[in-house]
Design a protein around this motif. Structure first.
Motif, PDB file in Angstrom:
ATOM      1  N   ASN A 176      -3.975  -9.321  -3.071  1.00  0.00           N
ATOM      2  CA  ASN A 176      -3.468  -8.438  -4.114  1.00  0.00           C
ATOM      3  C   ASN A 176      -4.613  -7.607  -4.670  1.00  0.00           C
ATOM      4  OD1 ASN A 176      -4.748  -9.900  -6.393  1.00  0.00           O
ATOM      5  ND2 ASN A 176      -3.308 -11.527  -5.840  1.00  0.00           N
ATOM      6  N   SER A 328       0.690   0.500 -14.241  1.00  0.00           N
ATOM      7  CA  SER A 328       1.575   0.279 -13.100  1.00  0.00           C
ATOM      8  C   SER A 328       2.450  -0.941 -13.313  1.00  0.00           C
ATOM      9  CB  SER A 328       0.747   0.098 -11.823  1.00  0.00           C
ATOM     10  OG  SER A 328       1.578  -0.227 -10.726  1.00  0.00           O
ATOM     11  N   SER A 330       3.503  -2.520 -10.969  1.00  0.00           N
ATOM     12  CA  SER A 330       3.071  -3.428  -9.903  1.00  0.00           C
ATOM     13  C   SER A 330       1.857  -4.254 -10.306  1.00  0.00           C
ATOM     14  CB  SER A 330       2.721  -2.634  -8.640  1.00  0.00           C
ATOM     15  OG  SER A 330       3.837  -1.910  -8.178  1.00  0.00           O
ATOM     16  N   THR A 347      12.011  -1.556  -8.914  1.00  0.00           N
ATOM     17  CA  THR A 347      10.937  -0.935  -9.693  1.00  0.00           C
ATOM     18  C   THR A 347      11.325   0.470 -10.103  1.00  0.00           C
ATOM     19  OG1 THR A 347       9.263  -2.243  -8.529  1.00  0.00           O
ATOM     20  CG2 THR A 347       8.506  -0.263  -9.651  1.00  0.00           C
ATOM     21  N   HIS A 390       6.778   7.442  -8.539  1.00  0.00           N
ATOM     22  CA  HIS A 390       7.135   6.451  -7.515  1.00  0.00           C
ATOM     23  C   HIS A 390       7.128   7.162  -6.169  1.00  0.00           C
ATOM     24  CE1 HIS A 390       9.087   3.116  -5.468  1.00  0.00           C
ATOM     25  NE2 HIS A 390       9.020   2.409  -6.575  1.00  0.00           N
ATOM     26  N   THR A 429      -0.063   0.246  -3.393  1.00  0.00           N
ATOM     27  CA  THR A 429       0.659  -0.690  -4.258  1.00  0.00           C
ATOM     28  C   THR A 429       0.683  -0.231  -5.706  1.00  0.00           C
ATOM     29  OG1 THR A 429       0.074  -2.544  -2.821  1.00  0.00           O
ATOM     30  CG2 THR A 429       0.752  -3.073  -5.071  1.00  0.00           C
ATOM     31  N   ARG A 432       3.063   2.808  -6.683  1.00  0.00           N
ATOM     32  CA  ARG A 432       4.512   2.664  -6.454  1.00  0.00           C
ATOM     33  C   ARG A 432       5.182   2.143  -7.723  1.00  0.00           C
ATOM     34  NH1 ARG A 432       2.956   0.038  -1.415  1.00  0.00           N
ATOM     35  NH2 ARG A 432       3.767  -1.923  -2.227  1.00  0.00           N
ATOM     36  N   CYS A 434       4.314   3.835 -11.368  1.00  0.00           N
ATOM     37  CA  CYS A 434       3.267   3.890 -12.389  1.00  0.00           C
ATOM     38  C   CYS A 434       3.559   4.987 -13.411  1.00  0.00           C
ATOM     39  CB  CYS A 434       1.894   4.092 -11.758  1.00  0.00           C
ATOM     40  SG  CYS A 434       1.623   5.710 -11.012  1.00  0.00           S
TER      41      CYS A 434
END
Length: 446
Positions: A176, A328, A330, A347, A390, A429, A432, A434
């Protein structure tokens, strides 16, 4: 790699260094003309070094190792001079580069603060009198940015083997975003990189604060430090009222959003006000040896298609022109996180709902229904843009494509221009889902 060290000095030894980064502090101390009995300590911490772990202050040894202050190898003189801080970080000033203060929970790492040269540190606890509100054991501090990552994917197993070969990397490919730091730290410590990046801090010994608190002649310095601490917690002192206005806005408009997104909204407000930490494009080496890491990922790792854009924690400034910052979905870093609704959502859906409740809140602020239009929140509602991105198509047209992120972000554009044959990692990441916070009518982009 530069070796960690700690050095005992006098005010005359360091006054020029302090004047360069914080002339107000330097002038205040100059007026007091402290004798050489009032010692200070300058400490240097290579990138990624522990400065505080679970509230415990760490100091360098003569051999360059960094150990807790209580370690038997730390001299008694240093222990006595820092005894007043009760094992925590002593007050002082950042001389060079930066550090990140963060909370490491069982499930996530939460950035709380990043400093810059001239920042005065560790005042809240030391200036309290007889209270025990400050939870020092929660906090960790590392030299440089801890929550730092590349926008493009750098988890390719075959390419990661190149780093293992060239820099003796033992870590597996990062799973991550925040796993990347361990690899970055190892790279900077390899002899081949010759990395001399370090955070340089200046600490007051206990004799300074004994004098500051007890001698009326030193009251100007006490007042200056109190003013600094008071200003730094302005939002926190009024936060309960702003949290109330968020609830009132939702009640006024009969909104019942996912509590998790309400927490996210409050965190976005903190980021916009500079109290919370967002993420920004790395444009210099102040928070990490950025140029070195980019070079390694281009030449050793073999990053092919995408530019080696690095992101790290930053504070947005609503009062001065500053580069945009991002949050974000994510990489959630809210300090309050209600459980997500059991209702299945994407999301993209969450981003759309977040935009709606933020728009409603700012509408309520601007029409004076919340009675805070004359506050800093009112300034945020009228002088900043909140853009939502996105990489997937939004059929409602509310969410912008990540392909448009370079527009209106001078720092991101500059980073890409440095690698003009590489593309922006529009499907990374972090991007996607934010939110970007930026100034309206920003002179930087005219």
């Amino acid at each position: 790699m530069e070796k960690a060290y700690i050095q005992k000095l006098t005010w005359n030894d360091v006054r020029e260094n302090v004047t360069k980064v914080n002339p107000i502090l330097a002038n205040t101390i100059d007026a007091l003309d402290p004798s050489d009995d009032y010692v200070l300590y300058k400490a240097s911490y290579p990138y990624g070094s522990v400065i505080v772990e679970n509230g415990v202050f760490h100091v360098p040894l003569p051999n360059g190792d960094i150990v807790p202050l209580s370690d038997p190898l730390v001299t008694n003189k240093i222990k006595m001079d820092f005894e007043y801080a009760n094992g925590g970080l002593p007050p002082g000033v950042v001389l060079e580069n930066s550090y990140e203060l963060f909370i490491n929970t069982e499930s996530c790492i939460l950035p709380i603060l990043v400093t810059q040269p001239g920042s005065i540190m560790a005042l809240w606890k030391e200036l309290e009198t007889g209270s025990h509100f400050h939870p020092i054991r929660m906090f960790n501090i590392n030299s440089g940015a801890r929550c730092i990552f590349m926008l493009p994917n750098i988890s390719d197993l075959a390419l990661h083997k190149n780093l293992k070969r060239d820099f003796n990397i033992r870590q597996p490919p990062p799973k991550n975003l925040l796993d990347q730091w361990e690899v970055f730290k190892t790279i900077t410590r390899h002899p081949e990189t010759r990395c001399n990046w370090a955070t340089e801090l200046l600490f007051f010994s206990g004799k300074w604060f004994d004098k500051i608190k007890k001698d009326a002649a030193w009251q100007p310095l006490l007042l200056m430090l109190l003013q600094n601490a008071w200003n730094s917690c302005a939002y926190e002192r009024n936060r309960m009222f702003y949290d109330l206005t968020v609830s009132c806005a939702q009640a006024n408009r009969n909104l019942k959003p996912n509590p998790y997104l309400t927490d996210t909204l409050k965190h976005l407000l903190m980021i916009g006000l500079g109290t919370g930490v967002g993420f920004g494009t790395a444009t210099n080496n102040e928070l990490a040896p950025i140029e070195l890491l980019q070079k390694v990922y281009l030449e050793s790792y073999g990053l092919r298609r995408y530019a080696p854009t690095l992101m790290h924690p930053v504070h947005f400034s609503i009062f001065d022109l500053s580069n945009p910052v991002y949050y974000s979905l994510s990489l959630p870093t809210t300090l309050a996180f209600s459980p997500k609704s059991r209702k299945i959502s994407s999301t993209l859906h969450d981003l759309s709902e977040l935009k709606h409740i933020l728009t409603v809140f700012f509408d309520e602020v601007r029409c004076s229904r919340l009675k805070i239009e004359d506050t800093v929140i009112g300034k945020l509602a009228t002088h900043t843009n909140f853009d939502f991105f996105h990489n997937k198509y939004d059929r409602h047209g509310e969410i912008r494509s990540t392909r448009e992120m370079v527009e209106g972000d001078l720092a991101l554009l500059h980073s890409l221009n440095q690698h003009d044959k590489k593309e922006f990692a529009e499907s990374g990441t972090f991007v996607r889902g934010c939110v970007r916070i930026s100034h309206k009518l920003d002179e930087q982009y005219k």
